[in-house]
Write a protein that holds these residues in place. Structure first.
Motif, PDB file in Angstrom:
ATOM      1  N   GLY A 105       0.829  -1.199   0.000  1.00 17.25           N
ATOM      2  CA  GLY A 105       0.000   0.000   0.000  1.00 17.25           C
ATOM      3  C   GLY A 105       0.863   1.249   0.000  1.00 17.25           C
ATOM      4  O   GLY A 105       1.929   1.292  -0.623  1.00 17.25           O
ATOM      5  N   ALA A 106       0.418   2.268   0.714  1.00 14.14           N
ATOM      6  CA  ALA A 106       1.107   3.559   0.702  1.00 14.14           C
ATOM      7  C   ALA A 106       2.234   3.614   1.722  1.00 14.14           C
ATOM      8  O   ALA A 106       2.109   3.129   2.838  1.00 14.14           O
ATOM      9  CB  ALA A 106       0.104   4.677   0.990  1.00 14.14           C
ATOM     10  N   ALA A 107       3.340   4.236   1.302  1.00 15.97           N
ATOM     11  CA  ALA A 107       4.408   4.654   2.218  1.00 15.97           C
ATOM     12  C   ALA A 107       4.723   6.083   1.823  1.00 15.97           C
ATOM     13  O   ALA A 107       5.455   6.327   0.851  1.00 15.97           O
ATOM     14  CB  ALA A 107       5.630   3.760   2.105  1.00 15.97           C
ATOM     15  N   ALA A 108       4.144   7.025   2.537  1.00 19.93           N
ATOM     16  CA  ALA A 108       4.213   8.425   2.118  1.00 19.93           C
ATOM     17  C   ALA A 108       4.710   9.313   3.249  1.00 19.93           C
ATOM     18  O   ALA A 108       4.580   8.975   4.422  1.00 19.93           O
ATOM     19  CB  ALA A 108       2.831   8.905   1.659  1.00 19.93           C
ATOM     20  N   GLY A 109       5.290  10.456   2.865  1.00 14.83           N
ATOM     21  CA  GLY A 109       5.711  11.434   3.849  1.00 14.83           C
ATOM     22  C   GLY A 109       6.621  10.850   4.903  1.00 14.83           C
ATOM     23  O   GLY A 109       7.632  10.203   4.599  1.00 14.83           O
ATOM     24  N   LEU A 110       6.275  11.069   6.176  1.00 14.17           N
ATOM     25  CA  LEU A 110       7.086  10.545   7.268  1.00 14.17           C
ATOM     26  C   LEU A 110       7.147   9.020   7.235  1.00 14.17           C
ATOM     27  O   LEU A 110       8.156   8.424   7.617  1.00 14.17           O
ATOM     28  CB  LEU A 110       6.534  11.035   8.617  1.00 14.17           C
ATOM     29  N   GLY A 111       6.074   8.380   6.759  1.00 12.80           N
ATOM     30  CA  GLY A 111       6.110   6.924   6.613  1.00 12.80           C
ATOM     31  C   GLY A 111       7.188   6.486   5.645  1.00 12.80           C
ATOM     32  O   GLY A 111       7.870   5.480   5.862  1.00 12.80           O
ATOM     33  N   PHE A 112       7.371   7.245   4.561  1.00 12.22           N
ATOM     34  CA  PHE A 112       8.420   6.940   3.592  1.00 12.22           C
ATOM     35  C   PHE A 112       9.792   7.220   4.197  1.00 12.22           C
ATOM     36  O   PHE A 112      10.745   6.466   3.971  1.00 12.22           O
ATOM     37  CB  PHE A 112       8.197   7.770   2.322  1.00 12.22           C
ATOM     38  N   SER A 113       9.926   8.289   4.995  1.00 12.67           N
ATOM     39  CA  SER A 113      11.195   8.575   5.666  1.00 12.67           C
ATOM     40  C   SER A 113      11.608   7.412   6.558  1.00 12.67           C
ATOM     41  O   SER A 113      12.778   7.011   6.573  1.00 12.67           O
ATOM     42  CB  SER A 113      11.091   9.858   6.503  1.00 12.67           C
ATOM     43  N   LEU A 129       4.765   4.905  -3.213  1.00 15.48           N
ATOM     44  CA  LEU A 129       5.770   5.560  -2.380  1.00 15.48           C
ATOM     45  C   LEU A 129       5.901   7.018  -2.785  1.00 15.48           C
ATOM     46  O   LEU A 129       5.996   7.324  -3.982  1.00 15.48           O
ATOM     47  CB  LEU A 129       7.120   4.845  -2.528  1.00 15.48           C
ATOM     48  N   ALA A 130       5.914   7.908  -1.803  1.00 14.45           N
ATOM     49  CA  ALA A 130       5.958   9.342  -2.123  1.00 14.45           C
ATOM     50  C   ALA A 130       6.573  10.144  -0.996  1.00 14.45           C
ATOM     51  O   ALA A 130       6.210   9.968   0.165  1.00 14.45           O
ATOM     52  CB  ALA A 130       4.550   9.860  -2.415  1.00 14.45           C
ATOM     53  N   MET A 131       7.503  11.027  -1.354  1.00 12.03           N
ATOM     54  CA  MET A 131       8.012  12.029  -0.422  1.00 12.03           C
ATOM     55  C   MET A 131       7.198  13.290  -0.685  1.00 12.03           C
ATOM     56  O   MET A 131       7.645  14.244  -1.323  1.00 12.03           O
ATOM     57  CB  MET A 131       9.510  12.254  -0.668  1.00 12.03           C
ATOM     58  N   ASN A 132       5.941  13.274  -0.237  1.00 12.76           N
ATOM     59  CA  ASN A 132       4.949  14.244  -0.709  1.00 12.76           C
ATOM     60  C   ASN A 132       4.693  15.408   0.246  1.00 12.76           C
ATOM     61  O   ASN A 132       3.602  15.959   0.281  1.00 12.76           O
ATOM     62  CB  ASN A 132       3.631  13.523  -1.013  1.00 12.76           C
ATOM     63  N   VAL A 139       8.665  20.706   4.252  1.00 12.45           N
ATOM     64  CA  VAL A 139       9.888  20.003   3.857  1.00 12.45           C
ATOM     65  C   VAL A 139       9.846  18.596   4.455  1.00 12.45           C
ATOM     66  O   VAL A 139       9.166  18.362   5.466  1.00 12.45           O
ATOM     67  CB  VAL A 139      11.155  20.739   4.340  1.00 12.45           C
ATOM     68  N   PRO A 140      10.555  17.641   3.857  1.00 15.40           N
ATOM     69  CA  PRO A 140      10.631  16.309   4.473  1.00 15.40           C
ATOM     70  C   PRO A 140      11.201  16.382   5.884  1.00 15.40           C
ATOM     71  O   PRO A 140      12.061  17.224   6.175  1.00 15.40           O
ATOM     72  CB  PRO A 140      11.577  15.540   3.545  1.00 15.40           C
ATOM     73  N   ASP A 141      10.707  15.513   6.760  1.00 17.91           N
ATOM     74  CA  ASP A 141      11.282  15.390   8.095  1.00 17.91           C
ATOM     75  C   ASP A 141      11.543  13.910   8.368  1.00 17.91           C
ATOM     76  O   ASP A 141      11.451  13.084   7.477  1.00 17.91           O
ATOM     77  CB  ASP A 141      10.394  16.050   9.158  1.00 17.91           C
ATOM     78  N   GLY A 142      11.895  13.599   9.618  1.00 17.53           N
ATOM     79  CA  GLY A 142      12.270  12.223   9.913  1.00 17.53           C
ATOM     80  C   GLY A 142      13.552  11.835   9.198  1.00 17.53           C
ATOM     81  O   GLY A 142      13.771  10.667   8.869  1.00 17.53           O
ATOM     82  N   GLN A 159      14.993  16.302  -6.887  1.00 19.32           N
ATOM     83  CA  GLN A 159      13.905  16.091  -7.847  1.00 19.32           C
ATOM     84  C   GLN A 159      12.705  15.423  -7.180  1.00 19.32           C
ATOM     85  O   GLN A 159      11.550  15.819  -7.397  1.00 19.32           O
ATOM     86  CB  GLN A 159      14.393  15.229  -9.010  1.00 19.32           C
ATOM     87  N   LEU A 160      12.983  14.408  -6.360  1.00 21.00           N
ATOM     88  CA  LEU A 160      11.897  13.666  -5.714  1.00 21.00           C
ATOM     89  C   LEU A 160      11.176  14.535  -4.684  1.00 21.00           C
ATOM     90  O   LEU A 160       9.945  14.532  -4.598  1.00 21.00           O
ATOM     91  CB  LEU A 160      12.454  12.402  -5.052  1.00 21.00           C
ATOM     92  N   ILE A 161      11.941  15.303  -3.903  1.00 24.30           N
ATOM     93  CA  ILE A 161      11.353  16.173  -2.883  1.00 24.30           C
ATOM     94  C   ILE A 161      10.527  17.272  -3.525  1.00 24.30           C
ATOM     95  O   ILE A 161       9.408  17.573  -3.087  1.00 24.30           O
ATOM     96  CB  ILE A 161      12.462  16.778  -1.994  1.00 24.30           C
ATOM     97  N   TRP A 162      11.057  17.884  -4.571  1.00 25.00           N
ATOM     98  CA  TRP A 162      10.375  19.017  -5.189  1.00 25.00           C
ATOM     99  C   TRP A 162       9.132  18.604  -5.971  1.00 25.00           C
ATOM    100  O   TRP A 162       8.168  19.352  -6.058  1.00 25.00           O
ATOM    101  CB  TRP A 162      11.345  19.760  -6.112  1.00 25.00           C
ATOM    102  N   SER A 163       9.176  17.408  -6.556  1.00 25.38           N
ATOM    103  CA  SER A 163       8.026  16.967  -7.362  1.00 25.38           C
ATOM    104  C   SER A 163       6.912  16.382  -6.506  1.00 25.38           C
ATOM    105  O   SER A 163       5.731  16.523  -6.822  1.00 25.38           O
ATOM    106  CB  SER A 163       8.467  15.926  -8.392  1.00 25.38           C
ATOM    107  N   GLY A 164       7.297  15.688  -5.429  1.00 25.06           N
ATOM    108  CA  GLY A 164       6.298  14.987  -4.622  1.00 25.06           C
ATOM    109  C   GLY A 164       5.642  13.846  -5.366  1.00 25.06           C
ATOM    110  O   GLY A 164       4.560  13.383  -4.980  1.00 25.06           O
ATOM    111  N   ASP A 165       6.283  13.367  -6.444  1.00 28.25           N
ATOM    112  CA  ASP A 165       5.686  12.323  -7.278  1.00 28.25           C
ATOM    113  C   ASP A 165       5.393  11.049  -6.493  1.00 28.25           C
ATOM    114  O   ASP A 165       6.165  10.664  -5.608  1.00 28.25           O
ATOM    115  CB  ASP A 165       6.615  11.965  -8.446  1.00 28.25           C
ATOM    116  N   VAL A 166       4.280  10.406  -6.830  1.00 28.96           N
ATOM    117  CA  VAL A 166       3.932   9.106  -6.270  1.00 28.96           C
ATOM    118  C   VAL A 166       4.481   8.026  -7.204  1.00 28.96           C
ATOM    119  O   VAL A 166       4.177   8.010  -8.396  1.00 28.96           O
ATOM    120  CB  VAL A 166       2.405   8.950  -6.121  1.00 28.96           C
ATOM    121  N   LEU A 167       5.306   7.140  -6.680  1.00 32.52           N
ATOM    122  CA  LEU A 167       5.951   6.094  -7.468  1.00 32.52           C
ATOM    123  C   LEU A 167       5.378   4.733  -7.105  1.00 32.52           C
ATOM    124  O   LEU A 167       5.184   4.446  -5.923  1.00 32.52           O
ATOM    125  CB  LEU A 167       7.462   6.076  -7.194  1.00 32.52           C
ATOM    126  N   ASN A 168       5.126   3.901  -8.107  1.00 33.26           N
ATOM    127  CA  ASN A 168       4.775   2.518  -7.779  1.00 33.26           C
ATOM    128  C   ASN A 168       6.041   1.750  -7.430  1.00 33.26           C
ATOM    129  O   ASN A 168       7.160   2.276  -7.563  1.00 33.26           O
ATOM    130  CB  ASN A 168       3.986   1.849  -8.912  1.00 33.26           C
TER     131      ASN A 168
END
Length: 259
Positions: A105-113, A129-132, A139-142, A159-168
């Motif tokens: 499922g999802a691993a986003a934001g702090l969960g992705f960190s 997965l997203a650093m959204n 800004v990203p934390d963790g 690139q990943l931080i600025w885009s916030g893209d969701v990746l499979n």
């Protein structure tokens, strides 16, 4: 002992489950503190040699609990929250165990960190997965900046931080963000098999190498955590952040003004 996570131990293997399935394991202030406490307790555990981190229900973790951020009845104190976020990231990086992130499922934001802070990341093909943080003007934390840079370098991290893209899962693996891709529904089994592989190896030598590699980076990690905390507190006061979380709750496209 914990209300938002569960931790079990089976001989030399520990399993930590993010356990707020009704909210896709979104991290509120309680979960952040409990994760920090759990990781710090494992730092002195000489018996456990492998830790699997997983999520209950249909996701690993959707990231920070945005609805809790906006709750006027019990708002999260960002200063206190960032102390616990820094504690959990530092303790995770210092763990004297091999850490495995088991993602479905999802691993986003702090969960992705948190996932990126693990030694090995396993993800199902259709995980998301997203650093959204950028979507809500943060800004990203963790230690998200630190862990991303360690894995993919500064240019790709930006690139990943600025885009916030969701990746499979497949795209994340292609970018070096995932170590092992597994079919949907099989990540728990694959994580268990990998854990047993480590436990059947000369793991003491592996953990010694981990300590050598990680110890030399601790000052940099602490600097990143300090700067993330300062910037997160500052960004929480911006008009763009208020617009970001308001539009998220209202399920509309945000209009950012750069302030």
């Amino acid at each position: 002992m914990y209300s938002t996570i569960e931790m079990t131990k089976e001989d030399r293997l520990a399993r930590l489950t993010l356990n707020r399935p009704d909210s896709m394991n979104a991290m509120d202030d309680v979960m952040m503190k409990e994760l920090a406490d759990a990781f710090e307790s494992l730092k002195t555990d000489k018996d456990v040699q492998v830790l699997i981190i997983q999520g209950a229900g249909r996701a690993f973790s959707a990231g920070g609990d945005i609805k809790k951020m906006m709750d006027p009845e019990s708002p999260m104190d960002i200063g206190e929250v960032m102390v616990d976020v820094s504690r959990l990231a530092k303790a995770l990086y210092e763990l004297p165990q091999i850490t495995i992130a088991s993602i479905h499922g999802a691993a986003a934001g702090l969960g992705f960190s948190v996932a990126l802070g693990c030694d090995i990341i396993l993800a199902e093909e259709n995980s998301k997965l997203a650093m959204n943080f950028i979507g809500i003007g943060l800004v990203p934390d963790g230690a998200g900046h630190f862990f991303l840079k360690e894995r993919i370098g500064v240019p790709l991290a930006k690139q990943l931080i600025w885009s916030g893209d969701v990746l499979n899962g497949k795209l994340a693996k292609d970018k070096g963000l995932v170590d092992e891709l597994v079919p949907d529904g099989q990540v728990a089994q694959a994580s268990d098999m990998l854990a047993q592989k480590f436990l059947n190896a000369p793991i003491a030598a592996m953990l010694a190498s981990k300590k050598i590699l990680h110890t030399q980076k601790l000052n940099e990690l602490e600097d990143v955590l300090r700067m993330e905390s300062e910037q997160q507190v500052a960004m929480r006061r911006t008009e763009d952040h208020l617009e970001g979380i308001t539009s998220f709750v209202q399920k509309r496209k945000p209009t950012f003004i750069g302030k």
